[in-house]
Structure formats: C-alpha cells, structure tokens
Enzyme design. Structure first.
Site, PDB file in Angstrom:
ATOM      1  N   LYS A  68      23.513 -22.656   9.370  1.00 21.51           N
ATOM      2  CA  LYS A  68      23.748 -21.771   8.218  1.00 21.51           C
ATOM      3  C   LYS A  68      23.572 -20.288   8.553  1.00 21.51           C
ATOM      4  O   LYS A  68      24.172 -19.429   7.917  1.00 21.51           O
ATOM      5  CB  LYS A  68      22.846 -22.167   7.046  1.00 21.51           C
ATOM      6  N   ASP A 105      24.842 -23.263  -2.391  1.00 20.57           N
ATOM      7  CA  ASP A 105      23.563 -23.895  -2.748  1.00 20.57           C
ATOM      8  C   ASP A 105      22.923 -23.176  -3.927  1.00 20.57           C
ATOM      9  O   ASP A 105      22.326 -23.802  -4.808  1.00 20.57           O
ATOM     10  CB  ASP A 105      22.585 -23.860  -1.559  1.00 20.57           C
TER      11      ASP A 105
END
Length: 275
Positions: A68, A105
């Site tokens: 990420k 997210d």
C-alpha cells in the site's frame, strides 16, 4: 486481448484474499462478461516490474499488504484521501495510460458504519496502531467530533498515532495496551489488531456496549465480537469493510455505479462459510 478488461489484487501473502470472489460477483451482477479479476503473489521487490509490464487490457489493481505504500512512487497521481494516510489500496489505469492511486478503505469504513446507523460520534477508541489504525483515524476525522483514544503497546506506536492525529486533524490521546478494556466505555470502538489479540478482552465487555467495528473477517466472529453481540452491542465486521471498500473499487475500475453491494456481500459470506 486489448479489448478485455483485466483487474487483479496484488500482495504477499495473497492466497487468502477474498477480493477475487467479491469483484467477480460484481462483474456477474453487472453483466460484464468480458472482465476478469485475478490474484498475484507480488512483494515489494517485484512490484515495479509487475506494474511496468501492464498493457492496455488492464483497468485496475487492488493492493494489500505489503504494497500500500510501496506502490506510491510508481503512480502518476494520488488522491487526497490516499495521501492523507500514505496508503493506496486501489489503482485505476486510465485510458490514456495514467496510474491513479486512491484509498477506498477510509470511505469504506464510513459506509460500513453508516449502514449500521452510525453516522456521528462524540468520541471513539482505536485498538492497535498499524496501517489500518491510521485509516481508522482518517475515517474518524470525518465522523467523530471529539477525542479519540488509541490503545497501543509501545511509546513509539503512541507517538506514531499522535502524529497521524496531528496530520488528520483528530484529537488523539494514547494509552497503554494494558488499559485496553477502558476503551469499551466509548460509543465507538475500532479494533484493528491481528487475530487473537483482543481475545482476552472479551470478558471485559460492559453491560451496555456501544458499537464495535472489528476489522477482522476470518475467523468470524472474533471472541470480542461474539461477546459484544451477546451483550446487545452493535457490531460491524471485517467483511462489511471488505465489501464496502470493494464496491468503491468496482465503481472506479468499471465506471459503473452503484456497485452491487448485496451480491458482493452474499458471495463473500458464501466463500467464508466454505473455508
């Protein structure tokens, strides 16, 4: 092959990922017969080569640990949401060949809470201090009007969480992990720790708990989530987060909205039940 629309999830380890189940269910529901979604075991060292080898048939990537942050230097653009936590879980490959990174997210957490009727809180607690905890703080920046207490294992982690709080505009206070049961007095508790970490806290759930958001989904329910439910508290689980962030990925990658939330959740529940 150039007209085929390809997408995939990358990470290491990756075999456990439910993303292919969710995205393929979305394609079926949307009638996107020429779309495919795969998973690839890719670590940080292999990432530049993988991304560099993508051709015009690719529409997007989902990224999980440990990629990420590693993906960011390989992108042409990063959204403000992703930049706020230095974490990208979604890459959209545009028709003109640009790579745009986003983080679903954070809005995924907000959407999962909203679905359970939690839109605003005046304080909150976060268990843990990893990458998911910083995403939790970014979500809380939008829905929590008061202080957030983070329960962590070390002073270094405490400092990190206070730093994220300053960046995100959240009043973060920190407390030792030994005092984690005190978190349960907050109207919203977000547990971001690995499997088993909160098991010992299950006995400390109060008689009238607020809302627990436990980001784990396998095994489910966690002992903490089960104890919380038994006391009548509201529980939001890791599958809720996974499905909501995947819906947003599908919308971005395919250009079709709204994403088929119910079909994706049903596919995820079925896959977990079969494990």
């Amino acid at each position: 092959m150039s007209t085929r629309h390809r997408a995939a999830v990358l990470g290491s380890p990756i075999a456990h990922s439910l993303s292919p189940v969710l995205h393929r269910a979305a394609y079926r529901e949307l009638g996107l017969d020429d779309w495919s979604y795969d998973r690839f075991e890719v670590d940080e060292a292999a990432l530049p080569g993988f991304v560099g080898g993508l051709d015009a048939s690719w529409a997007g990537l989902s990224l999980t640990m440990p990629l990420k942050r590693a993906i960011i230097p390989l992108l042409d653009e990063v959204t403000d949401t992703a930049a706020s936590v230095e974490a990208v879980n979604t890459v959209v490959l545009t028709e003109d060949g640009r790579r745009v990174g986003d983080n679903t997210d954070i809005p995924g957490m907000i959407a999962a809470l909203r679905e359970r009727g939690v839109e605003k809180v005046d304080s909150a607690a976060v268990l843990g201090a990893g990458a998911t905890a910083s995403s939790a703080l970014a979500a809380l920046a939008r829905i929590c009007s008061g202080p957030v207490t983070a329960y962590v294992r070390s002073e270094a982690r405490a400092e990190e969480m206070r730093g994220w709080g300053e960046r995100l505009g959240v009043d973060v206070r920190t407390a030792a992990w030994d005092a984690a049961a005190e978190a349960f007095g907050a109207p919203l508790v977000i547990a971001t720790t690995p499997a088993g970490t909160t098991d010992a806290l299950a006995a400390s759930v109060p008689d009238t708990p607020g809302t627990l958001f436990d980001v784990l989904y396998d095994p489910w329910p966690t002992r903490l989530a089960a104890a919380w439910s038994a006391r009548g508290g509201k529980v939001v689980g890791g599958l809720d987060l996974l499905v909501h962030q995947a819906v947003l990925q599908v919308e971005q990658m395919t250009g079709r909205a709204p994403g088929p939330l119910a079909a994706m959740r049903a596919a995820g529940e079925k896959a977990l039940a079969e494990r």
